[in-house]
Design an enzyme around this catalytic site. Structure first.
Site, PDB file in Angstrom:
ATOM      1  N   LYS A  13       0.833  -1.211   0.000  1.00 14.64           N
ATOM      2  CA  LYS A  13       0.000   0.000   0.000  1.00 14.64           C
ATOM      3  C   LYS A  13       0.869   1.263   0.000  1.00 14.64           C
ATOM      4  O   LYS A  13       0.682   2.162  -0.806  1.00 14.64           O
ATOM      5  CB  LYS A  13      -0.924   0.040   1.234  1.00 14.64           C
ATOM      6  CG  LYS A  13      -1.890  -1.122   1.355  1.00 14.64           C
ATOM      7  CD  LYS A  13      -2.787  -1.004   2.582  1.00 14.64           C
ATOM      8  CE  LYS A  13      -2.070  -1.101   3.912  1.00 14.64           C
ATOM      9  NZ  LYS A  13      -1.429  -2.411   4.161  1.00 14.64           N
ATOM     10  N   ARG A  85     -10.132   0.484   8.186  1.00 14.96           N
ATOM     11  CA  ARG A  85      -9.757  -0.899   8.471  1.00 14.96           C
ATOM     12  C   ARG A  85     -10.862  -1.665   9.181  1.00 14.96           C
ATOM     13  O   ARG A  85     -10.692  -2.849   9.479  1.00 14.96           O
ATOM     14  CB  ARG A  85      -8.500  -0.913   9.349  1.00 14.96           C
ATOM     15  CG  ARG A  85      -7.193  -1.065   8.572  1.00 14.96           C
ATOM     16  CD  ARG A  85      -6.026  -0.942   9.542  1.00 14.96           C
ATOM     17  NE  ARG A  85      -4.904  -1.733   9.161  1.00 14.96           N
ATOM     18  CZ  ARG A  85      -3.746  -1.238   8.703  1.00 14.96           C
ATOM     19  NH1 ARG A  85      -3.584   0.055   8.545  1.00 14.96           N
ATOM     20  NH2 ARG A  85      -2.762  -2.037   8.402  1.00 14.96           N
ATOM     21  N   ARG A 124      11.363  -5.184   5.345  1.00 19.90           N
ATOM     22  CA  ARG A 124      11.030  -3.782   5.042  1.00 19.90           C
ATOM     23  C   ARG A 124      11.981  -2.804   5.723  1.00 19.90           C
ATOM     24  O   ARG A 124      12.337  -2.947   6.883  1.00 19.90           O
ATOM     25  CB  ARG A 124       9.594  -3.485   5.492  1.00 19.90           C
ATOM     26  CG  ARG A 124       9.238  -1.997   5.475  1.00 19.90           C
ATOM     27  CD  ARG A 124       7.764  -1.721   5.430  1.00 19.90           C
ATOM     28  NE  ARG A 124       6.976  -2.485   6.367  1.00 19.90           N
ATOM     29  CZ  ARG A 124       5.648  -2.588   6.299  1.00 19.90           C
ATOM     30  NH1 ARG A 124       4.981  -1.978   5.353  1.00 19.90           N
ATOM     31  NH2 ARG A 124       4.999  -3.312   7.186  1.00 19.90           N
ATOM     32  N   ARG A 156      10.713  -1.074  11.325  1.00 22.86           N
ATOM     33  CA  ARG A 156       9.597  -0.870  12.245  1.00 22.86           C
ATOM     34  C   ARG A 156       9.582  -1.959  13.302  1.00 22.86           C
ATOM     35  O   ARG A 156       9.877  -3.106  13.010  1.00 22.86           O
ATOM     36  CB  ARG A 156       8.287  -0.912  11.456  1.00 22.86           C
ATOM     37  CG  ARG A 156       7.914   0.420  10.865  1.00 22.86           C
ATOM     38  CD  ARG A 156       6.795   0.306   9.876  1.00 22.86           C
ATOM     39  NE  ARG A 156       5.658  -0.494  10.333  1.00 22.86           N
ATOM     40  CZ  ARG A 156       4.580  -0.713   9.604  1.00 22.86           C
ATOM     41  NH1 ARG A 156       4.481  -0.198   8.395  1.00 22.86           N
ATOM     42  NH2 ARG A 156       3.585  -1.430  10.074  1.00 22.86           N
ATOM     43  N   ARG A 167      -1.117  -9.484  12.763  1.00 23.79           N
ATOM     44  CA  ARG A 167      -1.656  -8.428  11.896  1.00 23.79           C
ATOM     45  C   ARG A 167      -2.477  -9.024  10.746  1.00 23.79           C
ATOM     46  O   ARG A 167      -3.510  -8.484  10.355  1.00 23.79           O
ATOM     47  CB  ARG A 167      -0.521  -7.556  11.356  1.00 23.79           C
ATOM     48  CG  ARG A 167      -0.007  -6.575  12.410  1.00 23.79           C
ATOM     49  CD  ARG A 167       1.432  -6.179  12.184  1.00 23.79           C
ATOM     50  NE  ARG A 167       1.665  -5.430  10.970  1.00 23.79           N
ATOM     51  CZ  ARG A 167       2.881  -5.235  10.450  1.00 23.79           C
ATOM     52  NH1 ARG A 167       3.949  -5.734  11.044  1.00 23.79           N
ATOM     53  NH2 ARG A 167       3.021  -4.535   9.361  1.00 23.79           N
TER      54      ARG A 167
END
Ligand code: ADP
Ligand code: ADP
Ligand code: ZN
Length: 214
Positions: A13, A85, A124, A156, A167
């Protein structure tokens, strides 16, 4: 144009939103980035959000809705990344937009198989300017440094396999119902996210160009 990117964690995203923002000059609003900023600053919403984010759970609707309401009130168009969400958030977004006589143009769903999501998230590398990289799939030119702004990249705290499972589970339980919600409204478009970044973007660009013409 007003659009939503709807996809599980790690699907791309943020990556796609940055590309759309550059090409179409539309503001990219990421609730994840806004929440992380609030956590870093130690604001009241930030303090409330942290414990949920660490566990890979959703931050309570009212916290996120207040943030988003503030962000979009003066914008003509926007890309929402990570919002809504939950069905509750989607319904409140509809209300906010209705009050401002604005409407959503499209909701783009990016589909990626679960096992890929974990690999993407674990590698990431994030930058505070909003740019995202990946250790293997999309490395920066200089190791650990953002190509765009020269800042140091960071990992992160929630980008680990364990939090990712939680998640993904949260996504399936709370966010997947939105697919049907937007499908019923006739504004859902689905893109295969299991291909390289440029190809995914190319598909999205085609959808957006068509909307622009209408
Ligand atoms: P999201 O915002 O949905 O969590 P990101 O855009 O941050 O996802 O992407 C997650 C990670 O996967 C990042 O490291 C990013 O560089 C990488 N990535 C994004 N899209 C692709 C893709 N199509 N192929 C391979 N890696 C990707
Ligand atoms: P991802 O890249 O995994 O999609 P984000 O950066 O969008 O992650 O979000 C990170 C975390 O922030 C989420 O796991 C959740 O705790 C919180 N969060 C972000 N957006 C929302 C939202 N719209 N509602 C509730 N919590 C949110
Ligand atoms: Zn940067």
């Amino acid at each position: 144009m007003r659009l939503i990117l709807l996809a599980p964690p790690g699907a791309g995203k943020g990556t796609q939103a940055e590309l759309i923002e550059q090409k179409f000059r539309i503001a990219h609003i990421s609730t994840g980035d806004l929440l992380r900023e609030a956590v870093k600053k130690g604001t009241v919403p930030g303090l409330k959000a942290k414990k949920y984010m660490d566990k890979g759970e959703l931050v309570p609707d009212e916290v996120v809705i207040d943030i988003i309401r503030d962000e979009i009130k003066d914008l003509y168009d926007f890309i929402l990344d990570g919002f809504p969400r939950t069905l509750e958030q989607a319904k409140i977004l509809d209300k906010i937009l209705e009050e401002e006589e604005k409407r959503l143009d499209t909701v783009i769903e990016i589909q990626v198989p679960d096992e890929r999501l974990v690999k993407r998230s674990v590698g990431r590398l994030s930058c505070k300017c909003g740019e995202v990289y990946h250790e293997i799939y999309n490395p920066p030119a200089a190791e650990g440094i953002c190509d765009r702004c020269g800042e140091k990249l960071y990992k992160r705290e929630d980008d680990n396999a364990e939090t990712m499972y939680s998640r993904i589970k949260t996504y399936k339980m709370k966010t997947l119902p939105l697919i049907k919600y937007y499908f019923t409204k006739g504004i859902l478009k689905t893109v295969n996210g299991d291909q390289d970044i440029e190809r995914v973007y190319w598909k999205i660009e085609k959808i957006l160009n068509r909307i622009k013409k209408d």
